[in-house]
Design an enzyme around this catalytic site. Structure first.
Site: not given
Length: 630
Positions: A373, A377, A419, A460, A464
């Protein structure tokens, strides 16, 4: 008057002795006539009395009946009483029968042994559970006196197990200052029924009427499986009626955690996006986690932490927390150690770009399953740090994969992103390259190495939602890039839940795609957050549009057009077919060139190679602007 219920166990012992005496005498009287007892059976009566008064207290002590706080007795303690009384009766009866066989006494009605066992259960259990009843009655009177003065009435939505738990906790604890007055539930079979003395007074459609007619001061949503649509409807009615509302966490948040009233919290944006939970295949997930050594990279991140929490539920023989930031790894360790004290935890502070350190940790811990993980990002940041993105997300992933191959790791799961599909950002391209590395490794080794791809997760770090919350707390404005900007969203616990399910299904080389539902407009997300804060969009908090940033799309895709999505055994997980991927020496050569260019700081050449060699990549980053330092 308040009753002191701190009764010492020596008084319970005295009570047991007295009741044992009464039990034996009563048994003989029930079985025989009083005159006959003392004329023909007095010797066996005396022996039974002696044995009962000696053996029973000793066995009760052995079973811990004098080390309990009986005011908190439950079904578990009832089973203990039954076992202790039965054991003592068996021992006593055996001795009595032995004495009778050896003619110590000649007159002995053997049925008194069964009668004594029954009466003893009633007396011993009654003494102890009587204390519980007195305690509960006293506590309820105290609670009622306090609640009368508080006058805070709560309406509970959901008359299931969770609703019953919440109601019972509120009744037991007057310090919570909340009086549950009723339930609402859409199950018609529950209407006018009672849970813990509290009636089910209607269905969800009756919420507005019940609030107005019953002086409701708070609404508690106690349906962990409720969909986002249902939660939205409830809070909208509460807002219109100006009634505060709280909720229990969703089903995925509750995995492996305690269920009690302390988990009640404010409704969050994630609750508005809940979907109906799907059934996990316990056998599949358990077979890859239970009794295994598990290593999680990026264990200090949002996804990594949740991975560790859910993995710990399955009883791994060891859980290795690997990450670069010592503070975040420390936080993960502390949280897991408190929640799962029996799970052996190992912390590994290491940079995935450091091939030698990664090899050391694999040699030291011998992981059998690896969840990767760790990644950079943030799209805008990576547009300004192209070289770092390649070194961490691509070269770092290669190092982890190489270590897995070298140390014969059974199963590897790579956490990817939407993405990576037709990437226009360097972050998306780096994830696409890492996906190819996983598929190539699976092709070469035939091991169970797979990719799990999903969209944005709520809450996270740096995402946003925390940014919007901060802007709302500061009085606004809330900044949104574009009015038509849309994204897939999923809660972190749900995403991880499905990642683990995907891991169990992986045979090697798959790209699993999670069902993210419909894409949500970012501006609608902002408006929901403003309303959850008790404010009105555009009236109390302004929304302004800042423009699309480099590397961003108006909407994302979870799979490439023209590719088939094959269904799996799990309704929320699909598998992408028809990959266009680079494999073998061709892929190795591209990765080697990109790593060399990254170390040399040649961002422009990196972009050219990506656009030329990665299928469907179209990085539009302005190299001239970056290189000029503007």
């Amino acid at each position: 008057m308040k009753i002191n219920l701190n009764i010492r166990n020596r008084y319970i012992l005295i009570g047991d002795l007295f009741l044992s005496f009464i039990s034996v005498i009563g048994t003989y009287i029930l079985r025989l006539e009083l005159i006959e007892v003392f004329s023909n059976y007095y010797l066996s009566l005396l022996w039974l009395l002696l044995l009962s008064l000696t053996i029973k207290p000793l066995i009760f002590y052995f079973y811990g009946l004098y080390r309990k706080m009986w005011i908190y007795a439950s079904i578990r303690e009832l089973k203990l009483v039954l076992l202790a009384v039965t054991t003592s009766s068996v021992v006593t009866s055996s001795i009595m029968l032995l004495l009778f066989t050896n003619k110590v006494f000649t007159s002995f009605p053997r049925s008194v042994l069964i009668i004594d066992w029954i009466i003893s259960i009633i007396f011993v259990g009654g003494l102890r559970f009587g204390l519980r009843v007195i305690f509960e009655n006293n506590k309820n009177r105290e609670a009622h006196r306090q609640i009368v003065n508080i006058k805070k009435n709560a309406l509970i939505i959901g008359a299931g197990d969770m609703g019953a738990t919440v109601a019972k906790e509120l009744q037991k604890n007057p310090l919570l200052k909340t009086n549950p007055i009723g339930f609402l539930d859409d199950n018609p079979g529950k209407y006018k029924q009672q849970l813990h003395g509290i009636p089910v007074i209607g269905r969800l459609k009756d919420l507005s009427r019940v609030i107005k007619n019953n002086q409701v001061n708070e609404v508690i949503i106690a349906i962990p499986s409720a969909s986002g649509r249902v939660v939205r409807e409830i809070i909208e009615i509460c807002r219109r009626n100006k009634v505060p509302f709280r909720t229990m966490p969703g089903i995925y948040e509750l995995l492996g955690g305690d269920v009690n009233v302390t988990r009640l919290r404010k409704v969050e944006i994630a609750d508005l996006l809940r979907r109906q939970p799907t059934q996990v295949d316990e056998g599949t997930v358990g077979s890859i986690l239970n009794g295994k050594v598990i290593l999680v990279t990026g264990a200090g991140g949002s996804i990594g932490q949740e991975l560790c929490r859910q993995i710990a539920r399955w009883g791994p023989v060891k859980l290795v927390l690997l990450g670069h930031g010592e503070n975040s790894i420390f936080e993960t360790y502390q949280s897991l150690h408190k929640a799962f004290p029996s799970v052996p935890l190992v912390t590994a502070i290491a940079d995935i770009r450091d091939k030698e350190r990664i090899d050391q940790e694999f040699s030291r811990n011998h992981p059998q399953v690896v969840f990767h993980a760790a990644a950079h990002k943030h799209v805008p940041l990576m547009e300004e740090n192209i070289e770092e993105c390649i070194l961490n997300n691509v070269f770092g992933s290669k190092n982890i994969l190489d270590a897995c191959v070298k140390h014969k790791v059974e199963r590897f799961v790579f956490i990817s992103t939407d993405k990576a599909v037709r990437p226009i950002s360097i972050m998306g391209a780096s994830k696409r390259l890492a996906e190819m590395l996983v598929i190539d490794a699976a092709d070469r080794t035939k091991n169970h190495y797979s990719v799990v791809r999903f969209g944005n997760v709520l809450g996270s770090r740096g995402s946003v939602v925390p940014l919007f919350k901060q802007q709302i707390e500061q009085g606004g404005p809330v900044t949104v890039t574009h009015p038509e900007m849309k994204r897939y969203f999923m809660t972190i616990p749900e995403a991880v839940y499905l990642v683990l399910q995907s891991a169990g299904m992986g045979k090697g080389g798959e790209t699993f795609v999670l069902d993210m539902g419909e894409q949500i407009k970012i501006v609608d997300l902002a408006k929901d957050l403003i309303r959850l804060s008790g404010l009105e969009p555009e009236k109390d908090i302004e929304i302004v549009y800042s423009g699309i940033r480099e590397g961003e799309k108006l909407s994302e895709d979870l799979w490439n057009d023209g590719r088939n999505l094959k269904t799996t055994d799990h309704p929320a997980i699909s598998c992408e077919e028809g990959h266009r991927v680079l494999l073998g020496e061709e892929l190795e050569d591209i990765i080697r060139k990109l790593v060399e260019l990254s170390r040399e700081g040649k961002a422009k050449e990196i972009i050219k190679i990506i656009n030329r060699d990665i299928p469907e990549a179209e990085i539009r980053q302005s190299i001239a602007r970056k290189e000029s330092g503007i």
